[in-house]
Design an enzyme around this catalytic site. Structure first.
Site, short mmCIF file in Angstrom:
data_model
loop_
_atom_site.label_atom_id
_atom_site.label_comp_id
_atom_site.label_asym_id
_atom_site.label_seq_id
_atom_site.Cartn_x
_atom_site.Cartn_y
_atom_site.Cartn_z
N ASP A 338 0.86 -1.17 0.00
CA ASP A 338 0.00 0.00 0.00
C ASP A 338 0.90 1.22 0.00
OD1 ASP A 338 -2.36 -1.32 0.29
OD2 ASP A 338 -2.42 -1.16 2.47
N ASP A 639 -4.89 -3.42 5.06
CA ASP A 639 -5.33 -3.02 6.39
C ASP A 639 -6.84 -3.10 6.59
OD1 ASP A 639 -5.85 -0.96 4.69
OD2 ASP A 639 -4.38 0.42 5.55
N ASP A 643 -9.42 -6.30 2.37
CA ASP A 643 -8.09 -6.78 1.99
C ASP A 643 -7.88 -8.22 2.43
OD1 ASP A 643 -7.37 -4.35 0.91
OD2 ASP A 643 -6.53 -3.59 2.78
#
Ligand code: ATP
Length: 913
Positions: A338, A639, A643
């Site tokens: 990310d 997170d 996901d």
């Protein structure tokens, strides 16, 4: 008072679901809006105890101890012990059984420790909850919840206790952990009939289940063992079995060894008999062969090395949740990360505002509300669309700006914190604005919708503010506000140009719009059209300092780094370039394009593209699969709730400890306590180091078993007495494994681990070169031990002396080989001699033991040894030196092969930039 309700500390469960929220809160002596007072919460904590299950179930100790004997190689030892007993060799039999027992106890203790350490680490990833106490919202360790507490639940949370829902907005929970039902259950606050089964109590949320959508508030009715989960004593995550691909591979290797050893032992026996040797003698030879060929210390060494790896990773801020990850990390080939918070600081500062066709600059960095707004360097009055944009920013906002210990920090989403700071810099006060326009409805931010909306009551009627990704806002707008704040025709292309300009310089861009008069705000469709565009705020989020260096280190290690973000494509690309993830020729692929690709196209794209933007969490799963189709070993960060599938599918799912949801953490193999990309790189480094040390141990230990087997076979073929007895073999194997071999588990990580190419996943642990080295050292042991045995049998005429010489040859070669094994590649003189003091301690202890073994009468009596004359020592040491020279020469010959490996890693890295 409702007579069916019993006091909360009664043992029997209460039909909380059958009563209205008012009645429940009265019974719990609490208030849904105010929560408990701090004093009262403390008192209740004393009464009810901490909110934890008392006894996490695991494998019972007796079963665990028995399982230690359930190994093929142990069967052989037991068989050998029995054979020795039948032959009346009581000392041998006792020692063999003793070894089996010691081995089992050591294994039992080590395993227990490793399991506990893992469980303790898992607990350090503590779950925090948002709770209402004394009229305000606080973050709290879930262990401190008490009945009567009011908790806020949001998508991604693990429900911390049994909760009676008091307010639900799209709240859904996955209760598979409790009911086995995998579909999410929608939650509401209305009372249900008393006989409703637990699985159908949709106005309750149960401890250990996971909130997968929406948000809500509820009253804690039971904590710890009193919860439904506690009552059925089915804790979610029991301790993990200490099994990894490697230990499984070792298991298979043991089975193979079992067959080989049994066959060889049978052959030895038959051969001896055919040559007319006595059956007793031959049975002892077979026993010696069997115990010699078994690497007794191997399982314990594996567990210890892995456990040390877990501890080392924890020190580098990576908590391992599943043991196999320690190994897999070492062979990671692609890290998908990310952006926000992992590669960047997640320290947002609004730098630029675009309203009414004008761009305004905002000065000052960080969360201190110190700075000013200007245009072309001149101060600007706060009015019209500029004011509206800042007001929208503070109203459509769940964060709070607070000064703690003299430092300004944000409680909540940093993106939202930055909006408050910008408003303050312009002289606005968010509290008084919020008081004037109370919020009546909301649609929380959601990574899929990429927007957030709030509805407010104002003197001029209700108004809805929407903020979010530009692409999600513009299509819903019918007009825009001009600089004075008056409605004007929408100029989408001018807005787009302004947004692109912000994004191209790495700013994160949020668009703002409003809707008035405002309808009810129940779902996204309520803000689907007729919005008035207000403006844009662009915020900087600097790359993390250590992360940029870590990206470079990954490239050097032949690991590709890909950015997968929900942010705007240009912002993502700009940051990726700043950090060296992408170069100037790289392009970005956005979620929309990904969705349009079929699997073939996707498989082609994942190889070359390094930046994926506006990716919805669901697309992450496709990306993982596509990369895995290329045989990549993928680490993927995440997170949010959505996901979780990608984290599960990845070879290494990485969750954020600080900013991640409980759902993500539970799906992950590893949790980063500092959310930093650099920690993944550090964990890979440790993973490679651990694997190295495992290989070092195995390379060190196997020549002894091989050599011992050869010596026995040679003696049988030559028709001489056994140069080493089964008892002496056990002595060698057990003492050296514990004192010498184990020290390799503490070997520091070699400095060049991150300059090598990743280990191919299917590659056997021992390559041709190492197998060759094992054979070489085994043969040196055979030649040295057998040669000196024959020589000293003749010279001294005492078989006990000759055997003592042979045993010491084995130990001597093991000692020098231990030093050589400290690095598989570097020559001995390039290994820092004192970087692992365990090695020296082990060698010293071994030397003392050997002295006792050789010269101390009681041990001589047990092991059948005798004093070794000084001349023999010179020869023993000589053989040790010969072994060292041979191994170092062999390493030197092999080094060009290493250089080519490093070159291929360097090539991989340069193509990765
Ligand atoms: P990453 O996946 O790298 O962490 P990210 O944090 O930028 O990326 P998201 O949080 O999914 O990804 O945000 C995606 C987009 O949603 C952002 O670019 C922004 O436009 C918008 N956004 C982010 N936070 C908010 C918020 N609190 N309210 C409204 N919109 C937001």
């Amino acid at each position: 008072m409702d007579p069916t309700l019993r006091p909360p500390d009664d043992d029997t469960p209460h039909p909380w679901h059958a009563h209205g929220v008012e009645s429940v809160s009265a019974r719990l002596a609490t208030d849904v809006h105010h929560g408990l007072d701090h004093e009262e919460a403390r008192r209740r904590l004393g009464v009810h105890g901490v909110n934890r299950l008392s006894q996490p179930p695991g494998r019972g100790p007796v079963r665990r101890l028995l399982l230690q004997f359930h190994q093929p190689l142990i069967y052989i030892l037991l068989l050998s012990g029995a054979a020795a007993a039948v032959l009346g060799e009581w000392v041998d039999a006792a020692v063999i059984f003793g070894v089996v027992l010691v081995n089992a106890v050591v294994g039992f203790i080590q395993e227990g420790r490793a399991e506990q350490a893992l469980a303790a680490l898992a607990r350090t990833v503590s779950s925090e909850v948002s709770v209402q106490r004394g009229g305000a919202r606080h973050r709290l360790d879930a262990a401190h919840l008490v009945p009567g507490d009011v908790v806020h639940l949001a998508a991604g949370d693990r429900v911390p206790a049994d909760v009676r829902i008091a307010h639900a907005a799209g709240l859904q929970a996955s209760e598979a952990a409790l009911t086995g039902e995998s579909a999410a259950v929608a939650k509401h606050s209305a009372a249900l009939p008393a006989p409703t089964r637990v699985a159908e109590r949709s106005n309750m949320a149960f401890a250990g289940t996971l909130v997968v959508a929406g948000q809500g508030r509820g009253l804690v009715v039971a904590t710890g063992d009193a919860t439904e989960t506690g009552r059925i004593a089915q804790m979610l995550a029991g301790t993990e079995a200490l099994e990894t691909p490697l230990t499984r591979a070792m298991g298979r290797f043991s089975n193979l060894l079992l067959v080989v050893i049994l066959a060889l032992a049978a052959m030895t026996f038959a051969l001896g008999l055919a040559r007319g040797e006595s059956a007793v003698e031959m049975l002892m030879a077979a026993v010696a062969l069997a115990v010699g060929a078994i690497p007794e210390g191997l399982p314990a060494a594996l567990t210890v090395t892995l456990a040390i790896g877990v501890a080392r990773m924890a020190r580098r801020r990576a908590i391992i949740r599943r043991l196999p990850a320690v190994e897999t990390l070492g062979s990671t080939t692609v890290i998908c990360s990310d952006k926000t918070g992992t590669l960047t600081e997640n320290q947002m500062t609004v730098e630029s505002i675009y309203v009414g066709g004008q761009v305004y600059a905002v000065s000052g960095r960080g969360y201190a509300p110190v700075g000013r707004l200007s245009r072309d360097g001149l101060p600007v009055p706060l009015s019209g669309a500029l004011r509206e944009c800042l007001v929208a920013g503070v109203l459509c906002n769940d964060a709070a700006l607070i000064k703690r210990d003299g430092e300004w920090t944000v409680d909540g989403d940093p993106t939202e914190g930055a909006l408050i700071v910008a408003a303050r810099k312009a002289g606005l006060d968010e509290a008084s604005i919020a008081a004037g326009c109370p919020r009546v409805d909301e649609l929380p931010f959601d990574a899929v919708r990429q927007t957030m909306a709030t509805r407010h009551r104002t003197d001029a009627g209700a108004v809805i503010f929407v903020k979010g990704a530009l692409e999600r806002i513009i299509p819903r707008c019918a007009r825009m506000l001009d600089a004075e704040g008056q409605p004007a025709p929408l100029d989408a292309s001018a807005i787009d140009v302004a947004a692109q300009r912000m994004a191209a310089s790495g700013l994160r861009v949020l668009a703002f719009a409003r809707l008035s008069p405002a309808p009810r705000l129940a779902c996204d469709a309520d803000v689907a059209g007729d919005l008035s565009f207000i403006g844009l705020q662009g915020m900087i989020d600097p790359p993390r300092a250590r992360a940029t260096a870590a990206v470079k280190a990954c490239h050097q290690a032949g690991i590709e780094v890909k950015m997968i973000t929900g942010d705007h494509g240009l912002t993502a690309l700009a940051i990726a370039r700043q950090m060296g993830i992408a170069n100037d020729d790289d392009t970005v692929v956005v979620g929309r394009e990904l969705a349009a690709m079929d699997e073939m196209q996707l498989a082609a794209a994942v190889r070359s593209v390094r930046v994926f933007a506006r990716v919805e969490p669901a697309e992450k799963l496709r990306l993982v699969r596509a990369l895995q189709a290329h045989r990549a070993v993928v680490a993927m960060t995440g997170d949010g709730v959505n996901d979780a599938p990608a984290l599960k599918a990845a070879d290494i799912g990485v969750a954020m400890g600080a900013g991640g949801t409980d759902v993500a953490k539970e799906a992950a193999d590893m949790v980063l306590t500092d959310d930093n990309f650099a920690t993944i790189e550090a964990a890979v480094e440790v993973g490679r180091g651990v694997y190295d040390n495992l290989v070092k141990f195995i390379t060190w230990t196997l020549p002894t078993n091989f050599g011992e087997g050869l010596v026995i076979l040679a003696a049988i073929f030559a028709g001489v007495t056994l140069p080493i007895t089964p008892l002496q073999i056990l002595w060698i194997n057990m003492t050296t494994a514990v004192l010498l071999g184990m020290s390799l588990a503490f070997e520091p990580i070699e400095s060049d681990v991150m300059h090598r190419a990743p280990r191919p996943p299917g590659q056997p642990m021992l390559d041709r070169v190492l197998v060759g080295r094992i054979v070489l050292v085994g043969v040196v042991m055979l030649a040295g031990a057998f040669g000196l045995f024959v020589r000293w049998s003749g010279l001294s005429g005492d078989v006990a002396v000759a055997r003592s010489v042979a045993v010491n040859v084995f130990v001597m070669v093991e000692i020098v080989f231990l030093f050589a094994c400290r690095s598989q590649r570097r020559p001995l003189w390039r290994i820092a001699p004192f970087s692992n003091s365990w090695v020296w301690g082990g060698v010293l202890a071994q030397v003392l033991l050997q002295a006792a073994f050789t010269y101390w009468a009681p041990m001589q009596a047990v092991f059948g040894t005798a004093a070794v004359p000084p001349a023999a020592w010179a020869e023993i040491v000589g053989i040790g030196l010969v072994a060292l020279v041979i191994v170092e020469l062999e390493k030197a010959i092999r080094r060009p092969h290493d250089a080519s490996m490093r070159k291929s890693a360097a090539q991989a890295s340069s193509s990765g930039k």
